[in-house]
Design an enzyme around this catalytic site. Structure first.
Site, PDB file in Angstrom:
ATOM      1  N   ASP A  72       0.818  -1.202   0.000  1.00  0.00           N
ATOM      2  CA  ASP A  72       0.000   0.000   0.000  1.00  0.00           C
ATOM      3  C   ASP A  72       0.858   1.259   0.000  1.00  0.00           C
ATOM      4  O   ASP A  72       2.071   1.192   0.199  1.00  0.00           O
ATOM      5  CB  ASP A  72      -0.952   0.000   1.216  1.00  0.00           C
ATOM      6  CG  ASP A  72      -0.261  -0.430   2.517  1.00  0.00           C
ATOM      7  OD1 ASP A  72       0.980  -0.396   2.564  1.00  0.00           O
ATOM      8  OD2 ASP A  72      -0.965  -0.774   3.474  1.00  0.00           O
ATOM      9  N   ASN A 141      -6.747  -2.213  14.515  1.00  0.00           N
ATOM     10  CA  ASN A 141      -8.198  -2.299  14.277  1.00  0.00           C
ATOM     11  C   ASN A 141      -8.565  -3.460  13.353  1.00  0.00           C
ATOM     12  O   ASN A 141      -9.703  -3.569  12.915  1.00  0.00           O
ATOM     13  CB  ASN A 141      -8.724  -0.971  13.707  1.00  0.00           C
ATOM     14  CG  ASN A 141      -8.187  -0.676  12.310  1.00  0.00           C
ATOM     15  OD1 ASN A 141      -7.425  -1.467  11.734  1.00  0.00           O
ATOM     16  ND2 ASN A 141      -8.575   0.459  11.748  1.00  0.00           N
ATOM     17  N   HIS A 143      -7.090  -4.159  10.335  1.00  0.00           N
ATOM     18  CA  HIS A 143      -6.856  -3.994   8.899  1.00  0.00           C
ATOM     19  C   HIS A 143      -5.626  -4.768   8.438  1.00  0.00           C
ATOM     20  O   HIS A 143      -4.711  -5.047   9.216  1.00  0.00           O
ATOM     21  CB  HIS A 143      -6.787  -2.512   8.499  1.00  0.00           C
ATOM     22  CG  HIS A 143      -5.553  -1.764   8.881  1.00  0.00           C
ATOM     23  ND1 HIS A 143      -5.589  -0.519   9.455  1.00  0.00           N
ATOM     24  CD2 HIS A 143      -4.239  -2.045   8.744  1.00  0.00           C
ATOM     25  CE1 HIS A 143      -4.364  -0.080   9.654  1.00  0.00           C
ATOM     26  NE2 HIS A 143      -3.517  -0.993   9.236  1.00  0.00           N
ATOM     27  N   GLU A 148      -9.535  -1.418   5.464  1.00  0.00           N
ATOM     28  CA  GLU A 148     -10.014  -0.984   6.779  1.00  0.00           C
ATOM     29  C   GLU A 148     -11.305  -1.707   7.170  1.00  0.00           C
ATOM     30  O   GLU A 148     -12.081  -2.115   6.306  1.00  0.00           O
ATOM     31  CB  GLU A 148     -10.287   0.521   6.739  1.00  0.00           C
ATOM     32  CG  GLU A 148      -9.034   1.369   6.558  1.00  0.00           C
ATOM     33  CD  GLU A 148      -8.317   1.636   7.863  1.00  0.00           C
ATOM     34  OE1 GLU A 148      -8.128   0.700   8.668  1.00  0.00           O
ATOM     35  OE2 GLU A 148      -7.937   2.796   8.078  1.00  0.00           O
TER      36      GLU A 148
HETATM   37  C1  GLP Z   1      -0.115   0.426   8.470  1.00  0.00           C
HETATM   38  C2  GLP Z   1      -0.012  -0.413   7.213  1.00  0.00           C
HETATM   39  C3  GLP Z   1      -0.361  -1.861   7.461  1.00  0.00           C
HETATM   40  C4  GLP Z   1       0.351  -2.340   8.723  1.00  0.00           C
HETATM   41  C5  GLP Z   1      -0.107  -1.544   9.899  1.00  0.00           C
HETATM   42  C6  GLP Z   1       0.415  -2.042  11.236  1.00  0.00           C
HETATM   43  O1  GLP Z   1      -1.374   0.943   8.691  1.00  0.00           O
HETATM   44  N1  GLP Z   1      -0.822   0.056   6.134  1.00  0.00           N
HETATM   45  O2  GLP Z   1      -0.002  -2.637   6.335  1.00  0.00           O
HETATM   46  O3  GLP Z   1       0.113  -3.706   8.910  1.00  0.00           O
HETATM   47  O4  GLP Z   1       0.316  -0.224   9.661  1.00  0.00           O
HETATM   48  O5  GLP Z   1       1.389  -1.214  11.740  1.00  0.00           O
HETATM   49  P1  GLP Z   1       2.282  -1.506  13.012  1.00  0.00           P
HETATM   50  O6  GLP Z   1       3.146  -2.662  12.660  1.00  0.00           O
HETATM   51  O7  GLP Z   1       3.060  -0.249  13.199  1.00  0.00           O
HETATM   52  O8  GLP Z   1       1.353  -1.792  14.126  1.00  0.00           O
END
Ligand code: GLP
Length: 256
Positions: A72, A141, A143, A148
């Site tokens: 993404d 959350n 995702h 989302e």
């Molecule tokens: C972002 C990315 C996701 C990722 C998420 C988790 O929102 N788009 O692909 O999995 O962060 O982040 P963290 O590892 O910092 O909790």
């Protein structure tokens, strides 16, 4: 440990999980040097990228014939912007390797026509022969990528609206200000993700434990996009003790 359709592996710490996953990537590349990898961003995979860099620099991993697709990217953010996911990947992986990765693919957040850009990405994935190993992080959350939670999910790569929680979670990339995090992003869709041959979701820390349990044990629901990984034949969830602490039969509140 088996749970529903998902294979769950629990490591003592996040560092153990990251090191094991880096070794797994090295094994997959030895078996198939033209491996197509799908890669996540976020705090969780930073340890994984450190371990991959260490293996590569010590001659135990060679990514020079591999192809990568990131999951993404923020909409409206140029690749050179320090908050972009492309800049994140450069900082943590791409620019640290001795030999560059064979082919790197990214969604262009500044493409004037987002729908066309998403179609281009789907075609590029298909032309590469599909994703062999897709590594995912998990949003607190629920995702995955930027799919989302909500009333519906989108199958293919698409432009999506970010929730307030996700913008807050990404604030560090924008000087700590959630208000500066773009409101929209481009993301692989659920089918793009589920078509990968093998999926490893990496989730560590107590902050993810409740969502991990919902994703693995809960019903399939668009309110927890990661729950759809239960449909995949070769999806695995790699956790540390803290991330696993809310799974049935585990001690609640175990420390990482
Ligand atoms: C972002 C990315 C996701 C990722 C998420 C988790 O929102 N788009 O692909 O999995 O962060 O982040 P963290 O590892 O910092 O909790």
């Amino acid at each position: 440990m088996g749970a529903g359709g998902l294979r769950v592996r629990i490591f003592p710490t996040a560092r153990h999980a990251a090191a094991a996953l880096a070794r797994c990537v090295a094994r997959e590349i030895r078996a198939n040097p033209r491996l197509v990898l799908g890669l996540p961003t976020g705090r969780t995979p930073i340890a994984l990228y450190q371990e991959i860099v260490a293996l590569e620099r010590s001659g135990h991993l060679d990514l020079s014939t591999a192809t990568t697709f990131n999951l993404d990217e923020f909409a409206g953010i140029a690749a050179a912007h320090p908050g972009s996911y492309r800049a994140f990947m450069r900082r943590h992986l791409f620019d640290r390797l001795r030999s560059p990765i064979g082919r790197i693919h990214f969604l262009d957040g500044t493409a004037p026509d987002a729908a066309r850009e998403c179609e281009r990405y789907e075609r590029a994935i298909a032309r590469a022969g599909g994703i062999d190993l897709l590594i995912l992080g998990l949003g607190a959350n629920g995702h995955i990528g930027f799919n989302e939670p909500g009333r519906r999910l989108v199958a293919r790569t698409h432009l999506t609206r970010l929730t307030a929680a996700t913008r807050a979670a990404n604030a560090a990339l924008f000087g700590g200000r959630a208000s500066r995090v773009p409101r929209q992003a481009l993301s692989m869709g659920m089918a793009t993700i589920l078509h990968a041959r093998r999926i490893v979701l990496l989730a560590t820390g107590a902050g993810k434990a409740r969502t991990v349990a919902a994703a693995i044990r809960g019903p399939l629901t668009p309110r927890v996009p990661a729950s759809f990984l239960q449909l995949h034949r070769h999806a695995e969830v790699w956790l540390d003790e803290a991330g696993a602490s809310r799974l049935p039969g585990r001690r609640a509140g175990a420390k990482a």
